[in-house]
Design a protein around this motif. Sequence first.
Motif, PDB file in Angstrom:
ATOM      1  N   GLU A  57      39.172  45.209  35.583  1.00 17.67           N
ATOM      2  CA  GLU A  57      39.071  43.829  36.062  1.00 17.67           C
ATOM      3  C   GLU A  57      40.208  43.505  37.025  1.00 17.67           C
ATOM      4  N   ALA A  58      41.403  44.005  36.752  1.00 19.75           N
ATOM      5  CA  ALA A  58      42.542  43.776  37.646  1.00 19.75           C
ATOM      6  C   ALA A  58      42.330  44.455  38.999  1.00 19.75           C
ATOM      7  N   VAL A  59      41.751  45.643  39.000  1.00 15.27           N
ATOM      8  CA  VAL A  59      41.462  46.333  40.262  1.00 15.27           C
ATOM      9  C   VAL A  59      40.405  45.561  41.043  1.00 15.27           C
ATOM     10  N   PHE A  60      39.368  45.111  40.359  1.00 17.11           N
ATOM     11  CA  PHE A  60      38.353  44.298  41.027  1.00 17.11           C
ATOM     12  C   PHE A  60      38.982  43.029  41.611  1.00 17.11           C
ATOM     13  N   ALA A  61      39.861  42.388  40.871  1.00 16.01           N
ATOM     14  CA  ALA A  61      40.534  41.172  41.360  1.00 16.01           C
ATOM     15  C   ALA A  61      41.364  41.487  42.597  1.00 16.01           C
ATOM     16  N   LEU A  91      37.185  40.564  44.238  1.00 15.35           N
ATOM     17  CA  LEU A  91      35.963  40.236  43.514  1.00 15.35           C
ATOM     18  C   LEU A  91      36.218  39.085  42.548  1.00 15.35           C
ATOM     19  N   PRO A  92      35.342  38.094  42.504  1.00 16.71           N
ATOM     20  CA  PRO A  92      35.524  36.986  41.565  1.00 16.71           C
ATOM     21  C   PRO A  92      35.495  37.483  40.119  1.00 16.71           C
ATOM     22  N   ALA A 142      33.353  40.593  38.315  1.00 17.22           N
ATOM     23  CA  ALA A 142      34.066  41.753  37.764  1.00 17.22           C
ATOM     24  C   ALA A 142      33.660  41.983  36.317  1.00 17.22           C
ATOM     25  N   ARG A 143      33.580  40.922  35.546  1.00 12.36           N
ATOM     26  CA  ARG A 143      33.198  41.048  34.138  1.00 12.36           C
ATOM     27  C   ARG A 143      31.785  41.594  34.018  1.00 12.36           C
ATOM     28  N   ALA A 170      46.836  48.571  46.328  1.00  6.41           N
ATOM     29  CA  ALA A 170      46.347  47.350  45.686  1.00  6.41           C
ATOM     30  C   ALA A 170      46.902  47.128  44.290  1.00  6.41           C
ATOM     31  N   LEU A 171      46.989  48.183  43.486  1.00 10.71           N
ATOM     32  CA  LEU A 171      47.411  48.040  42.102  1.00 10.71           C
ATOM     33  C   LEU A 171      47.982  49.373  41.617  1.00 10.71           C
ATOM     34  N   PRO A 172      49.233  49.670  41.962  1.00 12.80           N
ATOM     35  CA  PRO A 172      49.807  50.969  41.620  1.00 12.80           C
ATOM     36  C   PRO A 172      49.752  51.321  40.135  1.00 12.80           C
TER      37      PRO A 172
END
Length: 86
Positions: free
Chosen positions: A17-21, A25-26, A30-31, A76-78
Amino acid sequence: ACALAANGTTALWAQVEAVFAAAGLPPVAARRLCASLVPAAATLCEALGPVEALSGPVRRGDAMTVVAHRQRLHQALPSAQPSYQA
């Protein structure tokens, strides 16, 4: 093993979900994606075993796409890098 199966899946879901965010992505979308992908992966693991259940660029041997994914995750999210490598 039980705690890893249940809580590990939950932790991975949160990370996805954090990667999608990070990708813009809303949260509701994501959920929904997670709710579709996680059970599908579990079903394949049950039916085929985890090695045979792999899909996507890893399964295809598409190293360039894997490298691109890793680079994008690093930007984006290491913190998601170790999970992707696993």
